[in-house]
Each structure stands twice: as C-alpha cells, then as structure tokens.
Write a protein that holds these residues in place. Structure first.
Motif: not given
Lengths: 716, 202
Positions: A532, A556, A551-553, B165, B96, B98, A541-545, A547-549
């Motif tokens: 990777g 938790h 939220i889950a964290k 982000e 992961r 990918q 690398v981008i992701h939604l703010q 995101n399930p992880t």
C-alpha cells in the motif's frame, strides 16, 4: 361558308348571265346594226365594269368572309379554350369525384369487412352459444343419465337383495343336500374299503408280474449277448480264413526278402564308391580353381613387372636427364638430402630477413613521426621566413612611403621657404598644408591598419597550412601504421584483441549485476505497492471524515469512559457499604434503579410468606380441633412432651399430674409403643399386667383405665 | 444507456466500476463479519447472489463514497481504493483490501465507445467476487470487534472536497500479501489484492 360563297358566286353569275341575255335580247330587238358597235362597246365596257365591280364585290366579299372566318376562328379558339378549361375543371372535378368515390369505396369495403368481422364474431358467439347450449343439454342428459343410473342402481340393489335371499335359500337347500351327501359319503367309504382290498390284491399280482417281467428282460439280455458273441466268432472265423490265405504267400515273400537284401548290400558298396569319387572330383575342382587363380596372379605379376621396369627406366632417365650422375637410389636420396639442406638454409635466411625487415620497419615507424615533426618544424620555419619576407617587404614599402613623405615634406618646406619670400598666400597655404598633413596622417593610420590586418591574415593562413600539413602527416603516418600493423607480429593484435575481450567480459558482468539489482528493486517496489505504499509527490490518500472506523472508535472510547465511571462509582459504593456495615441506599449519588426482576422476586417472596402464614394458622386451627375431638371422644389428652414420648391424661383423672407415658419404639410410623413408669402407672399395675402383658393391647388397657377412673368418680 | 449499446464509453465504464466496488465492499463486510449477518439481504447481480446491507447509516456512507468515486473515475484522477479493517480494542490494522485502478487517459479525449461486451466484463467481475469470497478461507479469523474505513488514493493536485480529509496510508506491519484477479472494461483496469497481518502462531 364556302358553299355560301359559291352560291353567291353562282347567283351573281346567273344574274350576270341574265343581264347579259336580257340586254342582248333587248339590244337585238330594238337596236339596228349600226348602233351595235356603240352598244357593243358600251356593253363590253359595262360588262367589264360589271366584271370589275363583280370582282371588287367578290374581293370585298372574300375579305369580309376571310375576316368573318378569322373572327369565327378566334371565337372558335376562345370557345375551344373555354371548353378546354371547362374540360380541365370538369376532369379535375371528375378526378376528385373519382377519389372521393375510391375513398368511399374503401370505406365501404372497410365497413363491409367490419361487418363481416362483426358477423363472424356474431356467428362465433352464436356458435359458442350453441356449443354452450349443447353442453348444457349434454350436461342435462348426463344428469338425466345419472338419475337413470341411480334408479338403475337402486333397482340393482333391490335385485341383489332378492338374489341374496334366493342364495340364502339355496344355501339351505345345499345344506340339506350336504347332509344327504354325507350319508352317501359314508356309503362310498365302505365301498372304498372294499376297493382298497381289491387294490391290494391287484398290486400283489402286479408285483408278481413285474418280477416275471424283469426275469424275461434278463433272459433277453442274455440272448443278445450270445448273439453278439456269435457274430464275433463269425468275424474271427473270417479272419482266420484270410490268415490262412496269407500264410500260403509266406515262402514267396521270404525269397523276395533275400533278393532285396543282396541288392541292398550291392547298393551300399556302390554308395561308398560314389562318395569316394565325389571327394576326388571335389579335390580336383579345388585344384583347378587354385591353378586358375595362380595363373591370374602370374599375369598380374608380369604386368607389374613391366610397370616397374618402366618406372625404373624412367628413374634412370631422370637421373640422366637431370645430369646428376644417378645410378642408384642412394644417389637420389643423397641428392634429396642435399636439396633439403639447401631449403633449410634458405628458410633460415628468410627468417633472418623477416626479422631485419621488422626491425627496419619499427625504425621507420619511429622515424616517421620524427619526420612529421621535422616537416612541421620546416613548415613553421618556412612560414616564419615568409612572414619575415612579408615584413621585409612591408618595411620596404614603408621606407618607400616615408621617403616619399620626406620628399613631399621637403618639397613643401622648399615651397614654404620659397613662399615665405612672397608671404601672400601663407594663411591659405598653411591651411592647405594642415589639411594635407591631416590627410597624410589618416592615410598612414589606414595603412598601418591594413598592414596589421594583412599580417593577421597571413599568420592565420600560415597556421592553417601548418595544421593541414600536420593532419596530412598524421594521416600518412596512420596509413603507414595500419599497413605496418597488418604485417607486424600477431602478438600485438592478439594482445589488443584479448584486452578488448576482457573489457567486453567486464562490461557483461557489470550488466548482469545491474540487471539483478534492477530485478531486486522491482520486486521490492512491487512488494511495497502491494503493501500500500505510495509516492507522496504524485499521490495522496483521502477518506471521509465521518467514516465507520472513526465513529466506531469514538463509540468505543465513549463506552470505555462510561464503564470506567460506572466502575468508579460502584467501587465507591462498595467501600461505603463495607464501611457502613448496612444497606445504605440514601447517601449514594448513583441510585441504581431496582430492576424488574427484583420487584417480581420481592412480590413472590411476600406472597409466599403470606401463604406460609395462612397455612400455619389453618394448621393450628385444625390441629386444635383434632386434639379436642380426640380428647372428647377417646377421653385422653395426648401431649408430646419429648421426642417419641406421648403423655396421656385422662378426662376422669383424679389429680392433674396423673398421666401415662408411652414411648414409640421401632421405626417411625410403625406404631409400636411401650409404657413408661410413672407414679400413676404404678397404681394401675393390675390393669397393666392383664391388658398389656397378657392381652398385649394398648387400646383395651386405656379403655380399662378410663372405665376404672370413671367408676371411681361415679361411685364416690 | 451504455449498458444497452455494444460499446463502452468512459461514463459507462465509471458506472460499471463503481457498481462493482459497491457490491464488492458489501461482500467483504459480510464475509469478514464486520457487521452482523442478519443486517444483510441477498440480491442478484452479475448472475450470482450477493449480500447488500440494510443498515441505513452504512448505506448512506457507502452511497456517499461511491458517488464521489464515480466522479473521480470519470475524471481519471483516482489511483487506488482501499478497504482498511481495524481492530477496535488495539487500534491495529488487521486487513487491507486494495484495488488498483488504471485509467486509459486517451478515452477522455476521444468519445468513441470501446469494443468490449458487457457480458465479458460481468464474467470477469463475477470471477473476482468469487475469488474474494474464496479468500476468506485462508484469512485469519477476526475475533475482536472490528470497524472498516475506505481510503482513496488520488492525484496530488486533486481538490479535496468538503467532508473529506487527508489521512495516512494505514499500512500493516508484518503483512502477508496475496494478489487476486483483475478485470478490465477496456477503459478502466482494476487489480485486486489483499494484505493481512501475519498471525504469530503460524
């Protein structure tokens, strides 16, 4: 029109003729002959005039007629055009009508088709109706049939019932018959016995028959055997007869045998002779072959001999031809050796010469660059000389120019001197002289510039020439070197070749190493790519703010926080409880609401306790009732003082303490009791002996005691 | 609609790839047990029966990401899509998934559709999803509660929209990688691979 014209013309002609005839008659009757010529002239004039008039009239009439004709034609044309127009319009109307007609016809056809379809549909419907009606009828029929069948079935049932009755009757009849038949059977059985006896007799007889039959068969067999033996004996007799005949021929055969034996011996001898002769012939044939071979060899040897003789002669001739005084081959070998020696010498000379040549060439090669250098130097020297010559020439030119200037200056000065005497033109002349001097200076400067440029150009040309010559010298040297290299020792070229090969190998090794490195790097890159990795310069690398992880964290972490707080509170509570030593529900800040289970259990507990309470009360009441009943009915109050001990107090007891004690012995519930000693029981020893020891019955004893006490009370 | 025509346009290819990702991610979530199995329903796609989540929050998140991804596929600015599975207790990345995306940039300039039948593409997608389902047999069990995240690798100069982000690549240390099948629509090529944390017992 023409007819009309003709008729008019004819009419006019007629009238003219009538006129002519009329005046003619009149002229002929009245006028004399002399007047005839005047009349004739007048008449002819008149006729001519009339003719002219007629012609004119006819002309005019023609013209009128033509005009009328033209008009008529015009009108005719107009009428035609109008008619054509009308015809066109009428044709258009006609076409329109035709189209309308066609459309109407199409409509009519379509309507007709629709009508047909409707009719067909109607017919189909009708047919369907009919079919349905038929089905209905069929169904009705079927229903009727079914009804009929039902009635038939009923009838059948009734019939069957009748039949059953009849069959029952038949059965009865049959039974009666059966009984009669039983009687018959008995009779038949007796007959059967009789028959059996007969059968036994018959069987015995049969056995006898069989035995006799077997005997007969045996005898038959014997007969057959005898017949066979007879046949064999006949055959033997035949054979014997034949033998006899053969025996007769025996002596003849013996004679023949003798003869054959003699022949045999004779043939064997001849066979031996034959074999001997064959061997001899074979031996002779071989000899013959050998002799033939020897003959051939002899011929060959003779031929070879001739050849060798020829060769020998040729060898001898060579010797004579070469003039070497050769008689024997030893001379030849000597000569050959001499020649070889000479050859060796020559080769040695050759080698020495080659080595000298090589050394000479090396020297030459060394000398060539020196020569080139010398040439270059010579050329430089030459160039310098040329430069020097050019400089000399320039100097000479300058000298000339200077001398000329000097002469000019002298002339000017002389002129000055000469003119100073006159001193009239001095300012002009001074001015002119100044101008001339300026001009001269300019010219001199220009000259010097040109000379410097020329010198530079010459130097450059000289250097170029030098370079060219050096290059040509180098080229010649290289060419000669190449030529000399081709003739040089092979070691030098081999050295170069080997050095080049070494270089190639080194490069190859390096290339392979680099390739391996490349492969390793590519594999590493692939690995990183799989894991990777990315190039930060080109990718991000981008992701939604949300995101399930994350939220889950978050959840938790919140849970963990909550649980920790709860833990803390519970620990505090426990500490307080342990310190307080009792149930403290009021000073804790966190009131855990009572769960439903606890409430239910509490309710259950309360209800159970209530039940218990009630049961206890009821039991109490009942036992009380039972004890009073026992007391009243039996007359004894039974109390359990100690375990397994029962104290009985009678109704009629004289004192309160008078009681009987019984103890339960044996297993619980078995009912075996024993009386224990009390003060009261001692007073009742007689009853005890009687009822307990002898009669062994406690109820009798107790009732006796009651009676005793009662009697005591009543008596007193 | 590019699905009824014989050729594939850039837009049609982007739709196909986005659809594949939507079903692929759902399959991964179901197979790895990230969400309970009873929250998934079965639908038929690519001639096979696939799982689709009924959880409303998850659905909205996925449609959000996939619609954005479709745009980026059309612009040919996306390079990879990664499904990262993290353990909640230790915050470690366990798996992961990918997906590398290679885009034919020439398809952007020319608008002529490419010759590739939808059926062939669906066959290839079907084999990829089957392989994803099969890889579950050798992947280590996820015993702890896990959550997933979707990362997208894009060109550096791409404008990051609102609600998105930048993040790290979230690599696994000590990973084993397995390369899976790939499929291509003749405009987009998608390579799949899975990396998982090496278990110490092996």
């Amino acid at each position: 029109m023409d007819d009309m014209e003709d008729t008019t013309i004819f009419s006019t002609l007629k009238s003219f003729k009538s006129l002519i005839s009329g005046p003619d008659h009149s002229l002929l009757e009245t006028e004399p002959a002399y007047g005839r010529s005047d009349l004739q002239k007048l008449y002819t004039k008149r006729v001519e005039l009339e003719e002219a008039a007629e012609r004119v009239r006819s002309h005019t009439s023609l013209l009128q007629l033509t005009q009328e004709k033209q008009q008529m034609e015009l009108s005719h044309k107009r009428a035609r055009i109008e008619l054509e127009k009308e015809a066109h319009s009428s044709s258009r109307d006609l076409q329109r009508e035709i189209d309308r007609n066609r459309e109407l016809l199409l409509k009519i056809r379509r309507l007709e088709e629709k009508e047909e379809k409707a009719n067909q549909a109607l017919n189909e419907q009708m047919e369907n109706n009919k079919a349905l009606k038929r089905n209905l009828e069929e169904l009705h029929k079927k229903a009727n049939e079914k009804d009929r069948k039902l009635t038939e079935a009923d009838q059948m049932i009734s019939e069957l019932k009748d039949e059953t009755r009849r069959l029952n009757q038949k059965i009865q009849i049959q039974e009666s018959k059966f009984s009669t038949q039983n009687l018959e059977i008995q009779a038949l059985q007796e007959q059967l016995d009789v028959q059996r006896k007969k059968y036994k007799d018959v069987s015995q007889r049969y056995q006898n028959l069989q035995s006799s039959h077997s005997i007969s068969t045996e005898s038959e067999l014997k007969m057959k055997e005898l017949e066979r033996r007879l046949a064999l004996q006949e055959q033997d007799s035949v054979i014997v007869r034949n033998m006899k005949s053969e025996m007769v021929r025996l002596p003849e055969l013996e004679r023949e045998i003798k003869r054959l034996r003699e022949e045999n011996a004779f043939l064997r001898e001849t066979k031996e002779n034959n074999s001997l002769l064959k061997e001899e012939t074979e031996g002779l044939r071989k000899k013959l072959e050998r002799v033939e071979r020897v003959m051939e060899e002899k011929l060959k040897a003779e031929l070879e001999k001739e050849k060798l003789e020829q060769e020998l002669q040729a060898w001898e001739n060579i010797g004579q031809a070469a003039g070497l005084n050769i008689r024997k081959p030893e001379d030849l070998s000597r000569e050959v050796i001499q020649i070889q020696q000479r050859e060796l010498n020559l080769k040695q000379q050759n080698y020495t010469l080659n080595s000298s040549i090589r050394s000479v060439e090396k020297a030459r090669a060394e000398l060539l660059p020196e020569i080139a250098q010398m040439r270059a130097k010579a050329q430089e020297e030459q160039k310098k000389r040329e430069n020097q010559d050019s400089l000399v020439r320039r100097m000479q030119k300058r000298v000339l120019l200077l001398t000329k200037e000097r002469d000019g200056m002298r002339a000017i000065l002389e002129s000055y001197d000469s003119e100073l005497a006159t001193s009239e033109y001095s300012p002009q002349l001074m001015f002119r002289v100044k101008e001339a001097e300026d001009m001269l200076q300019k010219v001199q400067a220009h000259n010097t510039e040109m000379e410097t440029q020329l010198s530079k150009a010459q130097e450059e040309a000289g250097t170029f020439k030098l370079k060219v010559q050096m290059v040509t010298a180098e080229l010649e040297a290289l060419n000669e070197q190449q030529v000399s290299n081709a003739e040089k020792n092979t070691l030098a070229t081999a050295e170069e070749v080997s050095s080049l090969r070494q270089k190639i190998e080194e490069l190859e090794a390096e290339r392979q190493r680099l390739e391996e490195q490349n492969n390793i790097l590519e594999m590493r890159l692939e690995r990183h790519n799989l894991q990777g990795d990315y190039d930060p310069v080109k990718t991000k690398v981008i992701h939604l703010q949300m995101n399930p992880t994350s939220i889950a964290k978050q959840q938790h972490a919140d849970e963990v926080e909550q649980l920790r707080l709860e833990c803390q509170l519970l620990r505090d509570r426990i500490r307080k409880i342990e310190a307080g030593g009792g149930v403290t529900t009021d000073d804790t800040t966190l009131i855990i609401p009572p769960s439903q289970e606890i409430l239910d259990l509490r309710k259950q507990m309360e209800s159970a306790e209530l039940k218990n309470q009630r049961l206890k009360e009821v039991f109490q009441k009942k036992i009380q009732e039972f004890r009073t009943a026992c007391y009243v009915l039996t007359g004894y109050q039974i109390d359990i003082t100690v375990e397994n001990q029962y104290r009985l107090t009678s109704v009629y007891a004289e004192h309160m303490e008078d009681s009987l004690l019984f103890k339960s012995t044996g297993p619980v519930g078995s009912g075996s009791m024993q009386l224990l000693e009390t003060d009261f029981s001692r007073t009742l020893t007689g009853l005890v002996d009687l009822h307990l020891f002898h009669q062994k019955s406690i109820p009798v004893f107790l009732s006796a005691v009651t009676i005793e006490l009662f009697s005591r009370q009543t008596v007193t | 609609m590019s699905k009824t025509l014989k050729g594939i346009t850039l837009k049609g290819s982007a739709e196909l790839v986005a659809e594949f990702f939507s079903f692929g991610i759902n399959s991964i979530l179901y197979q790895r047990g990230i969400y309970p199995a009873e929250t998934f329903t079965r639908v038929t796609q690519y001639d096979m029966s696939l799982h689709l989540t009924t959880d409303a929050k998850l659905k909205s998140y996925l449609t959000n990401v996939i619609s954005q991804l479709k745009e980026w596929l059309f612009d040919c600015t996306v390079q990879k899509l990664v499904v990262v599975i993290t353990c909640l207790e230790t915050n470690e990345v366990l798996e992961r998934w990918q997906f590398d995306i290679e885009c034919e940039k020439t398809a952007k300039e020319s608008s002529a559709p490419r010759e590739k039948s939808i059926k062939a593409i669906q066959e290839e997608i079907r084999s990829v999803i089957r392989q994803i389902t099969a890889t579950v047999t050798f992947l280590p069990l996820l015993e702890t509660a896990c959550a997933f995240d979707l990362l997208i690798y894009t060109d550096k100069d791409l404008e990051v929209p609102e609600q998105w982000e930048e993040s790290g690549p979230q690599l696994i240390d000590q990973s084993e990688e397995v390369r899976l099948r790939s499929f291509t629509t003749s405009i987009h090529k998608v390579n799949s691979m899975v990396a998982y944390k090496r278990t110490n017992s092996m």
